[in-house]
Design a protein around this motif. Sequence first.
Motif, PDB file in Angstrom:
ATOM      1  N   GLU A 125       0.645  -1.102  -0.184  1.00 23.20           N
ATOM      2  CA  GLU A 125      -0.152  -0.273  -0.327  1.00 23.20           C
ATOM      3  C   GLU A 125       1.051   1.138   0.523  1.00 23.20           C
ATOM      4  OE1 GLU A 125      -3.347  -0.048  -0.438  1.00 23.20           O
ATOM      5  OE2 GLU A 125      -3.482  -2.460  -0.342  1.00 23.20           O
ATOM      6  N   ILE A 126       1.916   0.757   0.981  1.00 27.12           N
ATOM      7  CA  ILE A 126       2.888   2.328   1.277  1.00 27.12           C
ATOM      8  C   ILE A 126       3.447   2.323  -0.874  1.00 27.12           C
ATOM      9  CG2 ILE A 126       4.640   3.785   2.043  1.00 27.12           C
ATOM     10  CD1 ILE A 126       3.322   2.037   4.625  1.00 27.12           C
ATOM     11  N   GLY A 127       4.008   1.391  -0.864  1.00 28.20           N
ATOM     12  CA  GLY A 127       4.982   1.001  -2.118  1.00 28.20           C
ATOM     13  C   GLY A 127       3.661   2.163  -3.451  1.00 28.20           C
ATOM     14  N   ARG A 128       2.185   1.925  -3.593  1.00 25.23           N
ATOM     15  CA  ARG A 128       1.289   2.232  -4.581  1.00 25.23           C
ATOM     16  C   ARG A 128       1.550   3.791  -4.790  1.00 25.23           C
ATOM     17  NH1 ARG A 128      -4.245  -0.472  -3.120  1.00 25.23           N
ATOM     18  NH2 ARG A 128      -4.584   1.524  -4.626  1.00 25.23           N
ATOM     19  N   ILE A 129       1.912   4.530  -3.455  1.00 25.97           N
ATOM     20  CA  ILE A 129       1.737   6.045  -3.812  1.00 25.97           C
ATOM     21  C   ILE A 129       3.091   6.144  -3.906  1.00 25.97           C
ATOM     22  CG2 ILE A 129       2.599   7.821  -1.770  1.00 25.97           C
ATOM     23  CD1 ILE A 129       0.879   6.632   0.202  1.00 25.97           C
ATOM     24  N   THR A 130       4.249   5.414  -3.668  1.00 19.89           N
ATOM     25  CA  THR A 130       4.787   5.953  -4.229  1.00 19.89           C
ATOM     26  C   THR A 130       5.342   5.795  -6.118  1.00 19.89           C
ATOM     27  OG1 THR A 130       6.967   5.517  -3.004  1.00 19.89           O
ATOM     28  CG2 THR A 130       7.389   5.532  -4.966  1.00 19.89           C
ATOM     29  N   ALA A 131       4.489   4.193  -7.036  1.00 20.98           N
ATOM     30  CA  ALA A 131       4.097   4.388  -7.801  1.00 20.98           C
ATOM     31  C   ALA A 131       3.499   5.203  -8.241  1.00 20.98           C
ATOM     32  CB  ALA A 131       3.710   3.149  -7.626  1.00 20.98           C
ATOM     33  N   LEU A 132       2.363   5.606  -7.631  1.00 16.13           N
ATOM     34  CA  LEU A 132       1.761   6.764  -8.405  1.00 16.13           C
ATOM     35  C   LEU A 132       1.807   8.205  -8.377  1.00 16.13           C
ATOM     36  CD1 LEU A 132      -1.416   7.654  -8.825  1.00 16.13           C
ATOM     37  CD2 LEU A 132      -1.556   8.213  -6.162  1.00 16.13           C
ATOM     38  N   LEU A 133       3.347   8.568  -7.470  1.00 17.62           N
ATOM     39  CA  LEU A 133       3.850   9.737  -7.561  1.00 17.62           C
ATOM     40  C   LEU A 133       5.123   9.676  -9.495  1.00 17.62           C
ATOM     41  CD1 LEU A 133       5.026  10.773  -3.823  1.00 17.62           C
ATOM     42  CD2 LEU A 133       3.169  11.925  -5.511  1.00 17.62           C
ATOM     43  N   CYS A 134       5.726   8.240  -9.290  1.00 18.01           N
ATOM     44  CA  CYS A 134       6.183   8.675 -10.780  1.00 18.01           C
ATOM     45  C   CYS A 134       5.746   8.391 -11.221  1.00 18.01           C
ATOM     46  CB  CYS A 134       7.029   6.999 -10.557  1.00 18.01           C
ATOM     47  SG  CYS A 134       8.339   6.648  -9.202  1.00 18.01           S
ATOM     48  N   VAL A 135       4.051   7.889 -12.098  1.00 19.91           N
ATOM     49  CA  VAL A 135       3.751   7.905 -13.235  1.00 19.91           C
ATOM     50  C   VAL A 135       3.560   9.162 -13.710  1.00 19.91           C
ATOM     51  CG1 VAL A 135       1.717   7.328 -13.776  1.00 19.91           C
ATOM     52  CG2 VAL A 135       2.852   5.270 -12.663  1.00 19.91           C
ATOM     53  N   ALA A 136       2.808   9.808 -12.758  1.00 18.57           N
ATOM     54  CA  ALA A 136       2.527  10.981 -12.890  1.00 18.57           C
ATOM     55  C   ALA A 136       3.988  11.959 -12.573  1.00 18.57           C
ATOM     56  CB  ALA A 136       1.313  11.680 -11.028  1.00 18.57           C
ATOM     57  N   ILE A 137       4.366  12.037 -12.131  1.00 22.30           N
ATOM     58  CA  ILE A 137       6.400  13.009 -12.963  1.00 22.30           C
ATOM     59  C   ILE A 137       6.383  12.379 -14.279  1.00 22.30           C
ATOM     60  CG2 ILE A 137       8.298  13.118 -12.556  1.00 22.30           C
ATOM     61  CD1 ILE A 137       7.939  12.618  -9.649  1.00 22.30           C
ATOM     62  N   ARG A 138       6.177  11.055 -14.602  1.00 25.52           N
ATOM     63  CA  ARG A 138       6.310  10.276 -15.675  1.00 25.52           C
ATOM     64  C   ARG A 138       5.563  11.371 -17.077  1.00 25.52           C
ATOM     65  NH1 ARG A 138       4.849   6.668 -19.388  1.00 25.52           N
ATOM     66  NH2 ARG A 138       5.913   5.630 -20.603  1.00 25.52           N
ATOM     67  N   ARG A 139       4.201  11.342 -16.917  1.00 24.73           N
ATOM     68  CA  ARG A 139       3.789  11.670 -17.650  1.00 24.73           C
ATOM     69  C   ARG A 139       3.364  13.096 -17.784  1.00 24.73           C
ATOM     70  NH1 ARG A 139      -1.699   8.164 -15.579  1.00 24.73           N
ATOM     71  NH2 ARG A 139      -0.416   5.844 -16.848  1.00 24.73           N
ATOM     72  N   GLY A 140       3.976  14.082 -16.929  1.00 28.71           N
ATOM     73  CA  GLY A 140       4.239  15.389 -16.963  1.00 28.71           C
ATOM     74  C   GLY A 140       3.306  15.879 -15.975  1.00 28.71           C
ATOM     75  N   HIS A 141       2.199  15.241 -14.977  1.00 32.20           N
ATOM     76  CA  HIS A 141       1.253  16.264 -14.434  1.00 32.20           C
ATOM     77  C   HIS A 141       2.215  16.233 -13.072  1.00 32.20           C
ATOM     78  CE1 HIS A 141      -1.981  13.553 -15.909  1.00 32.20           C
ATOM     79  NE2 HIS A 141      -1.317  13.274 -16.817  1.00 32.20           N
ATOM     80  N   ILE A 142       2.654  16.005 -12.999  1.00 37.01           N
ATOM     81  CA  ILE A 142       3.425  16.995 -11.521  1.00 37.01           C
ATOM     82  C   ILE A 142       5.512  16.924 -12.156  1.00 37.01           C
ATOM     83  CG2 ILE A 142       4.384  16.483  -9.128  1.00 37.01           C
ATOM     84  CD1 ILE A 142       2.558  14.807  -8.602  1.00 37.01           C
ATOM     85  N   LEU A 143       5.787  18.313 -12.085  1.00 34.89           N
ATOM     86  CA  LEU A 143       7.439  18.983 -11.933  1.00 34.89           C
ATOM     87  C   LEU A 143       7.763  19.119 -11.258  1.00 34.89           C
ATOM     88  CD1 LEU A 143       5.821  20.967 -15.530  1.00 34.89           C
ATOM     89  CD2 LEU A 143       6.722  18.830 -15.246  1.00 34.89           C
ATOM     90  N   VAL A 144       8.541  18.429 -11.076  1.00 36.31           N
ATOM     91  CA  VAL A 144       9.682  17.998  -9.677  1.00 36.31           C
ATOM     92  C   VAL A 144      10.828  18.744 -10.493  1.00 36.31           C
ATOM     93  CG1 VAL A 144       8.356  16.797  -8.315  1.00 36.31           C
ATOM     94  CG2 VAL A 144      10.513  15.648  -9.728  1.00 36.31           C
ATOM     95  N   PRO A 145      11.726  19.395  -9.530  1.00 39.72           N
ATOM     96  CA  PRO A 145      13.639  19.766  -9.759  1.00 39.72           C
ATOM     97  C   PRO A 145      14.067  18.644  -9.945  1.00 39.72           C
ATOM     98  CG  PRO A 145      12.870  21.500  -7.865  1.00 39.72           C
ATOM     99  CD  PRO A 145      11.507  20.273  -8.186  1.00 39.72           C
ATOM    100  N   LYS A 146      15.575  18.159 -10.246  1.00 39.82           N
ATOM    101  CA  LYS A 146      16.032  17.177 -10.689  1.00 39.82           C
ATOM    102  C   LYS A 146      16.909  16.667  -9.350  1.00 39.82           C
ATOM    103  CE  LYS A 146      20.173  17.452 -12.565  1.00 39.82           C
ATOM    104  NZ  LYS A 146      20.877  17.671 -13.846  1.00 39.82           N
ATOM    105  N   GLU A 147      16.312  16.627  -8.595  1.00 40.86           N
ATOM    106  CA  GLU A 147      17.304  16.600  -7.838  1.00 40.86           C
ATOM    107  C   GLU A 147      16.713  16.490  -6.574  1.00 40.86           C
ATOM    108  OE1 GLU A 147      17.010  19.943  -8.009  1.00 40.86           O
ATOM    109  OE2 GLU A 147      19.047  20.205  -8.752  1.00 40.86           O
ATOM    110  N   THR A 148      14.764  16.100  -6.528  1.00 40.03           N
ATOM    111  CA  THR A 148      13.992  15.681  -5.819  1.00 40.03           C
ATOM    112  C   THR A 148      14.065  14.605  -6.127  1.00 40.03           C
ATOM    113  OG1 THR A 148      12.437  17.654  -5.601  1.00 40.03           O
ATOM    114  CG2 THR A 148      11.770  16.084  -5.386  1.00 40.03           C
TER     115      THR A 148
END
Length: 131
Positions: A108-131
Amino acid sequence: MKSLISRLLREDATNGSDRLDISKDILYNLCHRCLSSLLLCLFEATCMNKRRDRRALMGEIARKADNMQCIVDILIDKKVGDEFVKLWADQKELAILHSKIPTMYRHEIGRITALLCVAIRRGHILVPKET
């Protein structure tokens, strides 16, 4: 209930209506509360020895992580999830406690990380490279 509320918020956002608008501050306040609660449950789980009590606590961890995922979904839909990625990436205590609970409960906790990774990949979330 969570899926109904999430759908209402999405439909409301696509219709351009402001009647169900939830502020970014409220969502992040909920994130911090959920995160604190999740950390507390993880800490309790690592300290418990009784198998029966541990199962109940693991169910609670799954519910807390599910609540967090619901809020993250809303943040992503509203395109305000960039700060949450930084918050999630800074959770060193969560990572340590996460490694100490049984593998079958980490999903369940890993799903949160996966959700964030997918959103970043799709461009829904933009974050600095350092993050």
